[in-house]
Design a protein around this motif. Structure first.
Motif, short mmCIF file in Angstrom:
data_model
loop_
_atom_site.label_atom_id
_atom_site.label_comp_id
_atom_site.label_asym_id
_atom_site.label_seq_id
_atom_site.Cartn_x
_atom_site.Cartn_y
_atom_site.Cartn_z
N ASP A 147 -32.65 -46.72 113.12
CA ASP A 147 -32.77 -47.25 114.48
C ASP A 147 -33.66 -46.31 115.28
OD1 ASP A 147 -31.71 -47.19 117.47
OD2 ASP A 147 -31.22 -49.17 116.63
N GLU A 148 -34.73 -46.85 115.84
CA GLU A 148 -35.72 -46.05 116.54
C GLU A 148 -35.16 -45.35 117.77
OE1 GLU A 148 -40.02 -46.86 118.61
OE2 GLU A 148 -39.55 -47.99 116.78
N LEU A 149 -34.35 -46.05 118.56
CA LEU A 149 -33.79 -45.45 119.77
C LEU A 149 -32.79 -44.35 119.44
CD1 LEU A 149 -33.29 -48.60 122.04
CD2 LEU A 149 -35.05 -46.83 122.24
N ASP A 150 -31.95 -44.58 118.44
CA ASP A 150 -31.00 -43.55 118.02
C ASP A 150 -31.74 -42.34 117.48
OD1 ASP A 150 -28.78 -45.03 118.77
OD2 ASP A 150 -28.47 -45.88 116.77
N ALA A 151 -32.82 -42.59 116.75
CA ALA A 151 -33.62 -41.48 116.19
C ALA A 151 -34.26 -40.67 117.32
CB ALA A 151 -34.68 -42.02 115.24
N GLU A 152 -34.74 -41.36 118.35
CA GLU A 152 -35.35 -40.67 119.49
C GLU A 152 -34.31 -39.82 120.22
OE1 GLU A 152 -37.38 -41.95 123.67
OE2 GLU A 152 -37.94 -43.11 121.89
N GLU A 153 -33.11 -40.35 120.37
CA GLU A 153 -32.03 -39.58 121.00
C GLU A 153 -31.67 -38.36 120.14
OE1 GLU A 153 -27.31 -40.17 121.98
OE2 GLU A 153 -28.60 -41.94 122.07
N CYS A 154 -31.65 -38.56 118.84
CA CYS A 154 -31.37 -37.46 117.91
C CYS A 154 -32.45 -36.38 118.02
CB CYS A 154 -31.28 -38.01 116.49
SG CYS A 154 -30.84 -36.80 115.26
N LEU A 155 -33.69 -36.79 118.16
CA LEU A 155 -34.79 -35.85 118.30
C LEU A 155 -34.63 -35.00 119.56
CD1 LEU A 155 -37.50 -34.95 117.06
CD2 LEU A 155 -38.61 -36.71 118.44
N ASN A 156 -34.26 -35.65 120.67
CA ASN A 156 -34.03 -34.90 121.91
C ASN A 156 -32.88 -33.92 121.75
OD1 ASN A 156 -36.11 -36.13 123.34
ND2 ASN A 156 -34.82 -37.85 123.94
N ASP A 157 -31.83 -34.35 121.06
CA ASP A 157 -30.69 -33.46 120.79
C ASP A 157 -31.11 -32.29 119.90
OD1 ASP A 157 -29.11 -35.14 122.31
OD2 ASP A 157 -28.16 -36.12 120.59
N THR A 158 -32.04 -32.55 118.98
CA THR A 158 -32.56 -31.49 118.12
C THR A 158 -33.24 -30.41 118.95
OG1 THR A 158 -32.86 -32.96 116.22
CG2 THR A 158 -34.19 -30.95 116.26
N TYR A 159 -34.04 -30.83 119.91
CA TYR A 159 -34.75 -29.86 120.74
C TYR A 159 -33.76 -29.04 121.58
CZ TYR A 159 -38.91 -32.48 119.39
OH TYR A 159 -39.90 -33.09 118.68
N LEU A 160 -32.73 -29.70 122.10
CA LEU A 160 -31.73 -28.98 122.89
C LEU A 160 -30.98 -27.97 122.01
CD1 LEU A 160 -30.12 -28.51 125.49
CD2 LEU A 160 -28.63 -30.40 124.78
N LYS A 161 -30.58 -28.40 120.84
CA LYS A 161 -29.85 -27.51 119.94
C LYS A 161 -30.74 -26.34 119.49
CE LYS A 161 -26.19 -27.92 116.62
NZ LYS A 161 -25.38 -28.86 115.87
N THR A 162 -32.01 -26.63 119.25
CA THR A 162 -32.95 -25.57 118.87
C THR A 162 -33.09 -24.57 120.01
OG1 THR A 162 -34.17 -27.10 117.45
CG2 THR A 162 -35.32 -25.09 118.11
N TRP A 163 -33.20 -25.07 121.23
CA TRP A 163 -33.31 -24.21 122.41
C TRP A 163 -32.09 -23.29 122.52
CZ3 TRP A 163 -37.03 -23.06 125.83
CH2 TRP A 163 -36.67 -22.44 127.03
N ASN A 164 -30.92 -23.84 122.18
CA ASN A 164 -29.69 -23.05 122.28
C ASN A 164 -29.50 -22.08 121.10
OD1 ASN A 164 -28.90 -24.19 124.72
ND2 ASN A 164 -27.89 -25.89 123.71
N ARG A 165 -30.14 -22.34 119.99
CA ARG A 165 -29.98 -21.47 118.81
C ARG A 165 -31.04 -20.37 118.72
NH1 ARG A 165 -28.23 -25.08 113.59
NH2 ARG A 165 -26.18 -25.71 114.35
N ILE A 166 -32.21 -20.62 119.33
CA ILE A 166 -33.28 -19.60 119.33
C ILE A 166 -33.44 -19.12 120.75
CG2 ILE A 166 -35.68 -19.09 118.82
CD1 ILE A 166 -35.79 -21.51 117.00
N PRO A 167 -33.22 -17.88 121.10
CA PRO A 167 -32.48 -16.89 120.34
C PRO A 167 -30.99 -17.20 120.32
CG PRO A 167 -33.11 -16.01 122.49
CD PRO A 167 -33.63 -17.41 122.42
N PRO A 168 -30.22 -16.55 119.54
CA PRO A 168 -30.44 -15.31 118.81
C PRO A 168 -31.06 -15.52 117.43
CG PRO A 168 -28.15 -15.94 118.56
CD PRO A 168 -28.80 -16.96 119.47
N THR A 169 -30.96 -16.72 116.87
CA THR A 169 -31.50 -16.95 115.53
C THR A 169 -33.01 -16.86 115.54
OG1 THR A 169 -29.65 -18.45 115.09
CG2 THR A 169 -31.54 -18.59 113.61
N ARG A 170 -33.57 -16.24 114.52
CA ARG A 170 -35.03 -16.21 114.32
C ARG A 170 -35.27 -16.85 112.96
NH1 ARG A 170 -39.49 -13.79 116.54
NH2 ARG A 170 -38.26 -12.49 117.92
N PRO A 171 -35.57 -18.16 112.95
CA PRO A 171 -35.74 -18.85 111.66
C PRO A 171 -36.91 -18.31 110.86
CG PRO A 171 -36.19 -20.33 113.51
CD PRO A 171 -35.79 -19.03 114.09
N LYS A 172 -36.71 -18.22 109.55
CA LYS A 172 -37.79 -17.78 108.66
C LYS A 172 -38.80 -18.90 108.45
CE LYS A 172 -34.98 -14.38 106.32
NZ LYS A 172 -34.17 -14.04 105.18
#
Length: 187
Positions: free
Chosen positions: A39-64
Motif C-alpha cells: 500500500d503506497e500510503l502506508d509505505a509513505e507513512e512508514c518512510l516518515n516513521d523511519t526518518y523520525l526513528k533514525t533521528w532519535n537513534r543517531i546519536p548515540p548510534t553511529r551506524p557502520k
C-alpha cells in the motif's frame, strides 16, 4: 552526499540530515515498505516513521553502514504496521505466503524463552546467508528480507518462477538443517 557526511548532520542535529537521507535512500526504503505493506500510503507513512526513528537513534548510534541501518528500521516499522493492518484483513496475501514458507524453519516466538533466543536466531540466520553463494544469498534476501514476489525475483535474476521456488525451498531446507545442527530446533 556521502553516508559519513549525512551521519555527521544527524550528530549535529541538523534537519538537513533527513532531507539528504530521503534524497539518497528514500526510493529504496519506500520500496522495502511497499513490498511488505502493499500500500503506497502506508509505505509513505512508514518512510516518515523511519526518518523520525533514525533521528532519535543517531546519536548515540553511529551506524557502520547507513543503508543497512535504515533498511532494518524500515523493515521493523513495516512489519509492525503489517501486523496492525492484518487484523483488518487487508493486503494481497504475499506476507502470509512468506510467513508460511518460513514457519517450517523458524518456530513461533511466544514467551520469554523465545524472546531470549531471538538474538541467537538472528545471528545464525545472518551467518547462514553470509555462507551462501552470492546468487543464492540475493535470492534468499530478495524473498525474505525485501519481501519480493517470486515473479519479480525470477525477472530480476533471469530465472523461471519454478526455478526460484525450488531454490527457495532448498534454501529453507538448508536453513532448517542448520538450525537443527545449532540446536535451535528439535526434530
Amino acid at each position: 552526499m556521502k553516508d559519513e557526511e549525512i551521519i555527521e548532520l544527524y550528530f549535529k542535529r541538523n534537519e538537513r540530515a533527513i532531507e539528504e537521507t530521503d534524497s539518497k535512500y528514500g526510493n529504496y526504503l519506500e520500496s522495502i515498505a511497499e513490498n511488505i505493506l502493499n500500500d503506497e500510503l502506508d509505505a509513505e507513512e512508514c518512510l516518515n516513521d523511519t526518518y523520525l526513528k533514525t533521528w532519535n537513534r543517531i546519536p548515540p548510534t553511529r551506524p557502520k553502514v547507513l543503508k543497512a541501518f535504515l533498511a532494518k528500521i524500515t523493515r521493523e516499522l513495516a512489519f509492525d504496521k503489517y501486523r496492525a493492518i492484518r487484523s483488518k484483513k487487508r493486503g494481497n496475501g504475499t506476507m502470509h505466503e512468506i510467513l508460511d514458507e518460513l514457519e517450517e524453519c523458524i518456530p513461533a516466538s511466544n514467551g520469554v524463552e523465545q524472546s531470549i533466543l531471538g538474538k541467537e536466531l538472528e545471528s545464525i540466520v545472518a551467518d547462514f546467508v553470509r555462507a551462501l553463494p552470492e546468487r543464492e544469498a540475493y535470492i534468499f534476501l530478495s524473498r525474505y528480507f525485501y519481501v519480493e514476489d517470486i515473479t519479480d525475483i525470477s525477472k530480476k535474476y533471469g530465472m523461471s518462477k519454478n526455478n526460484v521456488s525450488v531454490t527457495l525451498s532448498r534454501l529453507r531446507t538448508k536453513l532448517q538443517t542448520r538450525l537443527l545442527k545449532e540446536g535451535y530446533l528439535v526434530s
